[in-house]
Design an enzyme around this catalytic site. Sequence first.
Site, short mmCIF file in Angstrom:
data_model
loop_
_atom_site.label_atom_id
_atom_site.label_comp_id
_atom_site.label_asym_id
_atom_site.label_seq_id
_atom_site.Cartn_x
_atom_site.Cartn_y
_atom_site.Cartn_z
N CYS A 1 -28.75 -26.35 -43.47
CA CYS A 1 -27.72 -27.68 -43.59
C CYS A 1 -27.75 -28.42 -42.19
CB CYS A 1 -26.10 -27.46 -44.13
SG CYS A 1 -25.21 -26.04 -43.40
N ARG A 2 -26.47 -28.19 -41.35
CA ARG A 2 -26.41 -29.13 -40.49
C ARG A 2 -26.69 -28.52 -39.14
NH1 ARG A 2 -22.09 -30.60 -41.08
NH2 ARG A 2 -22.27 -31.29 -43.02
#
Lengths: 229, 229
Positions: A178-179
Amino acid sequence: MSTREIRQTLFAQFAVVADALAHSSRLALLELLAQGERDVETLSGLLGLSVASTSQHLQRLKHAGLVSVQRHGRRRIYRLASDEVSALVLNIGRVAEASLASVEKIVNQQLRAQDELPPVSTDELARLSARRAVVIVDVRPAEEYAAAHLPGAVNIPLDALRREMSRLPQDREIIVYCRGPYCLLALDAMRMLRRHHYRVRRLEESVSEWRRAGLPVEHGITTAMTGSA
Amino acid sequence: MSTREIRQTLFAQFAVVADALAHSSRLALLELLAQGERDVETLSGLLGLSVASTSQHLQRLKHAGLVSVQRHGRRRIYRLASDEVSALVLNIGRVAEASLASVEKIVNQQLRAQDELPPVSTDELARLSARRAVVIVDVRPAEEYAAAHLPGAVNIPLDALRREMSRLPQDREIIVYCRGPYCLLALDAMRMLRRHHYRVRRLEESVSEWRRAGLPVEHGITTAMTGSA
DNA sequence: TTTATATTCAATAAGTCTGTTGAATGATAG
DNA sequence: CTATCATTCAACAGACTTATTGAATATAAA
């Protein structure tokens, strides 16, 4: 105005921003908003705060210029004022990790202990991906995926994962990301997929680190499942 | 530990860091410490705070892991825990400038209005420097200068400027610079030199922006006054 | 020793921040 | 035009923060 007065005034303004960041719930709100815009009720639900409290925190963030609101029917949709803001939150995280032993402990024991398997590095993923040995899943919301993602990654936002899981092959290893280091979406995704008997590991870094390593990123929307689209 | 609990614990730790930053005096202390290590009394004098108050702020910063102390006789010398910390302060400044109209106003009206002459851009300085039309003065402390500085710049830290001013030629324009947009050393230097009838302008950017523009930087110590040493 | 000095500590009063109430807005749906 | 719903507002108590005292430490100088 003397240098000292200018300094005072300037830093007083900086302190407005720092003040807005100085509460765990507000940092958590910013982290959620970095994943996409949301209304007050949704945010309060995700964080387990009362609606009133959530609203007040959001207003404080708005007052400091970190988020903006837009009315949409009877809802108010909050979003980050700019990407700089989420970079700032990450920056605080990095400093906290470097400065506070306790953070490193949490990161190691909690985030990393979840993986019985160690997370995959960018280097290793680059190799695996070249051999088409894995399926890469980007669990961030669609807008973020569209802005930039790893080559060949499919986008299945966490919300949609339960529903769309069946698109994923059982016979190849899945790599989720993800991030970045403090983004917990990938952890949740990993747990959910493992419960359904997928072989999953998670990428340690994020798209920005991937890019910083000089590796290519893709833009726009990809629907293929086969790999290097 | 659930994802929500991890989030809570992690962000509570991040908030410790943000909390430490959430006061104008503490931000100002960090900015001063970015210029070099200092003892409590010096810091209190520079900021116009009481010694006790300064000490307490410093302890708060230390508790958050942002600074470290070392005893030296009966003094205690405080310094930044890492360069990341001053990057973080700059990051807050940038976000504040982007988010709060009031900051931009201060920056424009106060910092920029001091110059009757507009500040020099990196491009312009590169041209002027090539023609040896100017003397470039780096007013940061010696350690920072040694780490990296503009080609041909002489180092006269602000403290030493009154004493060493006579080394500067009256017949060439002087360009001063320090650490970046919120560093006020260059402003002070400019005022002092103008009082002594030098022609002075200030570089708008800092060494890091200069480097980011792809221009070369020098390292180590230079004593020559002639230009591209 | 005694004295001076740099810093921290402890106590306090004034101020600020938080989370919780329950009431007030203001938009939509019936 | 009334009911409903998402959000904000206002007021409060309890907890933190802060600047200011003056006293306590602990090092160095006399």
